[in-house]
Write an enzyme that holds these catalytic residues in place. Structure first.
Site, PDB file in Angstrom:
ATOM      1  N   HIS A 170       8.291 -26.539   5.408  1.00 20.23           N
ATOM      2  CA  HIS A 170       7.647 -27.752   4.905  1.00 20.23           C
ATOM      3  C   HIS A 170       7.141 -27.595   3.487  1.00 20.23           C
ATOM      4  CE1 HIS A 170       7.835 -29.663   8.884  1.00 20.23           C
ATOM      5  NE2 HIS A 170       7.752 -28.414   9.305  1.00 20.23           N
ATOM      6  N   GLU A 206       0.804  -1.227   0.000  1.00 20.66           N
ATOM      7  CA  GLU A 206       0.000   0.000   0.000  1.00 20.66           C
ATOM      8  C   GLU A 206       0.838   1.279   0.000  1.00 20.66           C
ATOM      9  OE1 GLU A 206      -3.785   0.298   2.092  1.00 20.66           O
ATOM     10  OE2 GLU A 206      -3.403  -1.681   2.919  1.00 20.66           O
ATOM     11  N   LYS A 240     -13.534   0.584  -4.665  1.00 21.98           N
ATOM     12  CA  LYS A 240     -14.695   0.817  -3.796  1.00 21.98           C
ATOM     13  C   LYS A 240     -15.746   1.646  -4.541  1.00 21.98           C
ATOM     14  CE  LYS A 240     -12.480   0.385   0.752  1.00 21.98           C
ATOM     15  NZ  LYS A 240     -12.029   1.030   1.981  1.00 21.98           N
TER      16      LYS A 240
END
Ligand code: PA5
Length: 355
Positions: free
Chosen positions: A255, A239, A349
């Site tokens: 892993h 950001e 948005k």
């Protein structure tokens, strides 16, 4: 952009239209105010609390992760973070729900808030205002109103510490006022080492930003302690610097991810790994750091280790967050980017609001 900008405080401030450096510098004061606001709330539990859930997105959700890590070790009940429109099925009358949105207008959080109300959960709202505050006031839900005017991601103090204060007030965790005091002091000390006026050779955040410049940052934390910090560094690089970054945690990365450093070579030569370390990491995890580095050999451009500072857990976690926050804003400057505006999120948005 020339790397010289790191040692030109006036150029750094000029690029920063929304005052991210200023907000960072005042994080210590923000934490003090946040704690006052949280402890001032009069709240009591209607039913015995069996779960705690924080619902929010982006900069308003990371406080939930901080709570999960910090309170998770102190609470007899689980803490879950929800970044969605929909709440998990377990939410009910015995769930304490923090609905957190800095703007108070994030649609996923508004939807989750309504669901929490429908399910009869015990809700506390944390916001600067917006529709969330309107709805909470109408519903008689307790609201902690924090000051506006900064970016949500610059408001972690406001979006995290009041939730800790509420857990303390409800008697769910033992008092942590001493840790909060240490945090406030520690941040006030750290900023004098990380601020723009401190030259690169003495400024750890600038040095890390310079390592990340034109590379792909990969941040590794440890499960249950610095994992939230690794996630935070990634989000802040995205950001603030508008650049990609990735994160993972020990021991899980041993892993799977560790196997994936053979190809493609051109990309690997551009990876800069940071390992976030804390003195309280599990002793077996501490052994894994050195072995992992040994296995990595020279596969990537660089591996840097960063050690938390401070005594209490709050100060230690935040010391790593603070360093990453500053580094991400310096990285923005190296790219010649204004760290504040997040036009892509604003656009998304606005587009969604049209649908
Ligand atoms: O940092 C940001 O601006 C975003 O990540 C926002 O926090 C996110 O979009 C949610 O908005 P709000 O914090 O206002 O609920």
């Amino acid at each position: 952009m020339s790397e010289r900008i790191l040692d030109e405080p006036q150029s750094l401030y000029r690029l920063d239209s929304l005052g991210m450096f200023d907000a960072l510098y005042h994080l210590s004061e923000q934490c003090r105010r946040a704690w006052e606001l949280g402890t001032a709330l009069t709240v009591s539990a209607r039913d015995e609390i069996r779960q705690v859930l924080v619902t929010g997105l982006g900069g308003s959700a990371i406080g939930g992760d901080l709570l999960r890590v910090f309170a998770g070790r102190r609470l007899p009940v689980p803490v879950t973070v929800n970044r969605d429109y929909v709440l998990p099925e377990f939410v009910g009358r015995r769930t304490l729900v923090f609905a957190v949105s800095y703007s108070g207008n994030t649609e996923e959080t508004l939807s989750a808030y309504r669901q929490a109300q429908d399910k009869g959960a015990q809700v506390v709202v944390l916001t600067t205002g917006g529709k969330l505050k309107e709805m909470a006031d109408r519903d008689g839900v307790p609201v902690i109103t924090v000051p506006g005017g900064i970016s949500p991601r610059a408001a972690t103090g406001y979006l995290f510490l009041p939730t800790v204060a509420v857990l303390q007030r409800l008697g769910l965790i033992d008092p942590v006022d001493g840790q909060v005091d240490e945090l406030i002091r520690h941040l006030a000390g750290m900023r004098e080492e990380l601020k723009p006026e401190i030259p690169r050779e003495e400024n750890r955040a600038k040095q890390i930003a310079a390592r990340f410049y034109r590379c792909l940052p990969v941040i590794w934390g440890a499960s249950g302690t610095s994992e939230v910090v690794a996630q935070r560094w990634k989000g802040q690089i995205n950001e603030n610097a508008k650049a990609p970054a990735y994160w993972n945690v020990f021991p899980e990365l041993n892993h799977n991810e560790l196997v994936g450093f053979q190809e493609p070579e051109e990309l690997l030569r551009r990876l800069q790994i940071v390992i976030l370390r804390d003195a309280h990491d599990h002793p077996r995890v501490q052994k894994r750091y050195a072995i992992t580095r040994e296995i990595m050999g020279g596969a990537v451009a660089g591996i840097t280790e960063v050690q938390s500072t401070g005594e209490g857990e709050l100060a230690r976690i935040y010391s790593l967050i603070y360093l990453g926050d500053y580094a991400s804003v310096y990285l923005a400057a190296l790219y010649g980017i204004d760290p504040g505006p997040v036009k892509v999120i604003d656009h998304l948005k606005a587009r969604l609001a049209e649908e």
